[in-house]
Design a protein around this motif. Sequence first.
Motif, PDB file in Angstrom:
ATOM      1  N   GLN A   2      -5.139   9.413  -7.635  1.00  0.00           N
ATOM      2  CA  GLN A   2      -5.588   8.414  -8.269  1.00  0.00           C
ATOM      3  C   GLN A   2      -6.351   7.310  -7.875  1.00  0.00           C
ATOM      4  O   GLN A   2      -6.002   6.903  -6.599  1.00  0.00           O
ATOM      5  CB  GLN A   2      -4.214   8.063  -8.792  1.00  0.00           C
ATOM      6  N   PRO A   3      -7.001   6.607  -8.663  1.00  0.00           N
ATOM      7  CA  PRO A   3      -7.633   5.302  -8.291  1.00  0.00           C
ATOM      8  C   PRO A   3      -6.808   4.312  -7.749  1.00  0.00           C
ATOM      9  O   PRO A   3      -5.642   4.235  -8.392  1.00  0.00           O
ATOM     10  CB  PRO A   3      -8.416   4.980  -9.319  1.00  0.00           C
ATOM     11  N   ILE A   4      -7.212   3.330  -6.976  1.00  0.00           N
ATOM     12  CA  ILE A   4      -6.601   2.191  -6.343  1.00  0.00           C
ATOM     13  C   ILE A   4      -6.667   0.984  -7.376  1.00  0.00           C
ATOM     14  O   ILE A   4      -8.090   0.827  -7.207  1.00  0.00           O
ATOM     15  CB  ILE A   4      -6.436   1.876  -4.837  1.00  0.00           C
ATOM     16  N   LEU A   5      -5.920   0.631  -7.843  1.00  0.00           N
ATOM     17  CA  LEU A   5      -6.275  -0.783  -8.634  1.00  0.00           C
ATOM     18  C   LEU A   5      -5.863  -1.994  -7.802  1.00  0.00           C
ATOM     19  O   LEU A   5      -4.682  -2.151  -7.235  1.00  0.00           O
ATOM     20  CB  LEU A   5      -5.536  -0.879 -10.128  1.00  0.00           C
ATOM     21  N   CYS A   6      -6.649  -2.926  -7.271  1.00  0.00           N
ATOM     22  CA  CYS A   6      -6.161  -4.188  -6.489  1.00  0.00           C
ATOM     23  C   CYS A   6      -7.252  -5.318  -6.555  1.00  0.00           C
ATOM     24  O   CYS A   6      -8.089  -5.130  -7.734  1.00  0.00           O
ATOM     25  CB  CYS A   6      -6.515  -3.490  -4.957  1.00  0.00           C
ATOM     26  N   PHE A   7      -6.850  -6.337  -6.041  1.00  0.00           N
ATOM     27  CA  PHE A   7      -7.589  -7.246  -5.760  1.00  0.00           C
ATOM     28  C   PHE A   7      -8.770  -7.296  -4.770  1.00  0.00           C
ATOM     29  O   PHE A   7      -8.840  -6.156  -4.278  1.00  0.00           O
ATOM     30  CB  PHE A   7      -7.038  -8.752  -5.341  1.00  0.00           C
ATOM     31  N   SER A   8      -9.615  -8.273  -4.596  1.00  0.00           N
ATOM     32  CA  SER A   8     -10.897  -8.024  -3.665  1.00  0.00           C
ATOM     33  C   SER A   8     -10.502  -7.764  -2.293  1.00  0.00           C
ATOM     34  O   SER A   8      -9.208  -8.235  -1.886  1.00  0.00           O
ATOM     35  CB  SER A   8     -11.855  -9.050  -3.942  1.00  0.00           C
ATOM     36  N   GLU A   9     -11.460  -7.461  -1.563  1.00  0.00           N
ATOM     37  CA  GLU A   9     -11.390  -7.442  -0.156  1.00  0.00           C
ATOM     38  C   GLU A   9     -10.621  -8.705   0.570  1.00  0.00           C
ATOM     39  O   GLU A   9     -11.156  -9.841  -0.059  1.00  0.00           O
ATOM     40  CB  GLU A   9     -12.380  -7.145   0.653  1.00  0.00           C
ATOM     41  N   GLY A  10      -9.676  -8.814   1.426  1.00  0.00           N
ATOM     42  CA  GLY A  10      -9.247  -9.942   1.813  1.00  0.00           C
ATOM     43  C   GLY A  10      -7.848 -10.196   1.395  1.00  0.00           C
ATOM     44  O   GLY A  10      -6.976 -11.063   1.784  1.00  0.00           O
ATOM     45  N   CYS A  11      -7.401  -9.078   0.476  1.00  0.00           N
ATOM     46  CA  CYS A  11      -5.907  -9.100  -0.130  1.00  0.00           C
ATOM     47  C   CYS A  11      -5.074  -8.306   0.719  1.00  0.00           C
ATOM     48  O   CYS A  11      -5.201  -7.339   1.123  1.00  0.00           O
ATOM     49  CB  CYS A  11      -6.134  -8.401  -1.452  1.00  0.00           C
ATOM     50  N   GLY A  12      -3.680  -9.124   1.318  1.00  0.00           N
ATOM     51  CA  GLY A  12      -3.005  -8.597   2.230  1.00  0.00           C
ATOM     52  C   GLY A  12      -2.314  -7.116   1.756  1.00  0.00           C
ATOM     53  O   GLY A  12      -2.057  -6.308   2.595  1.00  0.00           O
ATOM     54  N   TYR A  13      -1.933  -7.126   0.391  1.00  0.00           N
ATOM     55  CA  TYR A  13      -1.202  -6.005  -0.107  1.00  0.00           C
ATOM     56  C   TYR A  13      -2.297  -4.828  -0.024  1.00  0.00           C
ATOM     57  O   TYR A  13      -1.962  -3.746   0.434  1.00  0.00           O
ATOM     58  CB  TYR A  13      -1.072  -6.072  -1.526  1.00  0.00           C
ATOM     59  N   ARG A  14      -3.580  -5.083  -0.289  1.00  0.00           N
ATOM     60  CA  ARG A  14      -4.516  -3.945  -0.150  1.00  0.00           C
ATOM     61  C   ARG A  14      -4.653  -3.429   1.058  1.00  0.00           C
ATOM     62  O   ARG A  14      -4.702  -2.283   1.356  1.00  0.00           O
ATOM     63  CB  ARG A  14      -6.006  -4.423  -0.588  1.00  0.00           C
ATOM     64  N   ALA A  15      -4.642  -4.395   2.222  1.00  0.00           N
ATOM     65  CA  ALA A  15      -4.817  -3.915   3.417  1.00  0.00           C
ATOM     66  C   ALA A  15      -3.825  -3.151   3.906  1.00  0.00           C
ATOM     67  O   ALA A  15      -3.889  -2.171   4.619  1.00  0.00           O
ATOM     68  CB  ALA A  15      -5.081  -5.083   4.370  1.00  0.00           C
ATOM     69  N   ARG A  16      -2.497  -3.400   3.664  1.00  0.00           N
ATOM     70  CA  ARG A  16      -1.359  -2.553   3.826  1.00  0.00           C
ATOM     71  C   ARG A  16      -1.479  -1.158   3.307  1.00  0.00           C
ATOM     72  O   ARG A  16      -1.303  -0.157   3.851  1.00  0.00           O
ATOM     73  CB  ARG A  16      -0.165  -3.133   3.076  1.00  0.00           C
ATOM     74  N   LEU A  17      -1.743  -0.902   1.970  1.00  0.00           N
ATOM     75  CA  LEU A  17      -1.922   0.354   1.399  1.00  0.00           C
ATOM     76  C   LEU A  17      -3.214   1.116   2.231  1.00  0.00           C
ATOM     77  O   LEU A  17      -2.953   2.172   2.293  1.00  0.00           O
ATOM     78  CB  LEU A  17      -2.319   0.040  -0.095  1.00  0.00           C
ATOM     79  N   LYS A  18      -4.274   0.463   2.286  1.00  0.00           N
ATOM     80  CA  LYS A  18      -5.238   1.089   3.074  1.00  0.00           C
ATOM     81  C   LYS A  18      -4.762   1.876   4.492  1.00  0.00           C
ATOM     82  O   LYS A  18      -5.017   2.776   4.916  1.00  0.00           O
ATOM     83  CB  LYS A  18      -6.398   0.149   3.027  1.00  0.00           C
ATOM     84  N   SER A  19      -3.930   0.853   5.149  1.00  0.00           N
ATOM     85  CA  SER A  19      -3.475   1.273   6.400  1.00  0.00           C
ATOM     86  C   SER A  19      -2.493   2.536   6.126  1.00  0.00           C
ATOM     87  O   SER A  19      -2.657   3.433   7.011  1.00  0.00           O
ATOM     88  CB  SER A  19      -2.734   0.212   6.747  1.00  0.00           C
ATOM     89  N   TRP A  20      -1.674   2.589   5.142  1.00  0.00           N
ATOM     90  CA  TRP A  20      -0.809   3.738   4.814  1.00  0.00           C
ATOM     91  C   TRP A  20      -1.609   4.997   4.546  1.00  0.00           C
ATOM     92  O   TRP A  20      -1.521   6.081   5.029  1.00  0.00           O
ATOM     93  CB  TRP A  20       0.192   3.632   3.564  1.00  0.00           C
ATOM     94  N   TYR A  21      -2.863   4.833   3.683  1.00  0.00           N
ATOM     95  CA  TYR A  21      -3.695   5.918   3.423  1.00  0.00           C
ATOM     96  C   TYR A  21      -4.288   6.653   4.784  1.00  0.00           C
ATOM     97  O   TYR A  21      -4.429   7.703   5.043  1.00  0.00           O
ATOM     98  CB  TYR A  21      -4.386   5.393   2.616  1.00  0.00           C
ATOM     99  N   LYS A  22      -4.711   5.388   5.616  1.00  0.00           N
ATOM    100  CA  LYS A  22      -5.407   6.103   6.772  1.00  0.00           C
ATOM    101  C   LYS A  22      -4.179   6.876   7.510  1.00  0.00           C
ATOM    102  O   LYS A  22      -4.807   7.954   8.254  1.00  0.00           O
ATOM    103  CB  LYS A  22      -5.748   4.722   7.504  1.00  0.00           C
ATOM    104  N   ASP A  23      -3.198   6.358   7.764  1.00  0.00           N
ATOM    105  CA  ASP A  23      -2.119   7.011   8.834  1.00  0.00           C
ATOM    106  C   ASP A  23      -1.743   8.446   7.970  1.00  0.00           C
ATOM    107  O   ASP A  23      -1.393   9.310   8.933  1.00  0.00           O
ATOM    108  CB  ASP A  23      -1.130   6.217   8.766  1.00  0.00           C
ATOM    109  N   GLN A  24      -2.008   8.347   6.718  1.00  0.00           N
ATOM    110  CA  GLN A  24      -1.475   9.880   6.235  1.00  0.00           C
ATOM    111  C   GLN A  24      -2.900  10.777   6.083  1.00  0.00           C
ATOM    112  O   GLN A  24      -2.750  11.731   5.537  1.00  0.00           O
ATOM    113  CB  GLN A  24      -1.321   9.531   4.753  1.00  0.00           C
ATOM    114  N   ASN A  25      -3.944  10.130   6.553  1.00  0.00           N
ATOM    115  CA  ASN A  25      -5.295  10.984   6.472  1.00  0.00           C
ATOM    116  C   ASN A  25      -5.654  11.356   5.224  1.00  0.00           C
ATOM    117  O   ASN A  25      -6.160  12.314   4.931  1.00  0.00           O
ATOM    118  CB  ASN A  25      -5.070  12.194   7.475  1.00  0.00           C
TER     119      ASN A  25
END
Length: 283
Positions: free
Chosen positions: A179-202
């Motif tokens: 599913q698409p991720i709906l978020c604020f622009s780059e620089g958002c702390g929540y977006r960075a956390r979610l991207k980190s989770w996705y990366k760790d899950q490959n």
Amino acid sequence: MEFKDLEIFQKVAERGTVTEVAKEFKYVQSNITSRIQKLETELNTRLFNRHRRGMTLTPEGKKLLSYSNQILLLKDEMEKVVQSNEEPHGKLEIGTVETVFHLPKILSSYIKKYKNVDLSLFTGVTETLEEEVLRHKLDGAFVTESTFHPDLVSHEVFQEELVLISDTRSTTLEQLNGQPILCFSEGCGYRARLKSWYKDQNIAPQKIMEFGTLETILRSVAMGLGITFVPKSAVLEMERNGLIICHSLPEKYSKIKTVFIRRADTYLTSTIEKFIETIEANK
């Protein structure tokens, strides 16, 4: 040389046109022009290149802009120091990320107690707000805890849990992968956390959609447009009403602190000092 001349110079440098600055200061255009010319005469140098589309700084003008910023900031701080023993008053410009659920309580407590303070609130993402505080554009800001610039100090506000939310059709994390991720622009702390989770899950998100307000993001999630990562406190009502489903992620990604940041090298006036005290009292 007067402080007002430097203020006008800064505004013309920022706007690139005398017309807009004249409107802002409620002066006639000739007054703005004559003040700039007076400054150029006093310094014996041309500060602006004039052309049809407006005015741009000369190399000498750029040097003066740097010094004028420092001079006017020092002037503001001098006035605050002299008035430091007085009841909080004057302007207080605060930034915040959109998801500070406890913010209305903090602001209400402060404004009711200190009625002579003219408080303005600006929203943005953590990185942008940090930059605005560093540039003295804001007196402080509520942001997601991070590794901040050494010129900043932070005061913890509260800790909360971030949750991944979806519409009611998706009941497991596995169903959310595409599913698409709906978020604020780059620089958002929540977006960075979610991207980190996705990366760790490959997992590579197939689509990221940026929005300007939390309300639009939450409505879009409820309509099935995608998923997002937000503080649980911000969506409790939607969850109770059966509009969304909250999905928990490991603590490494979900536990997050909101902090209030300010410059470490500026004088702590009674206005900002009492604001910090109000934050502490409303934790």
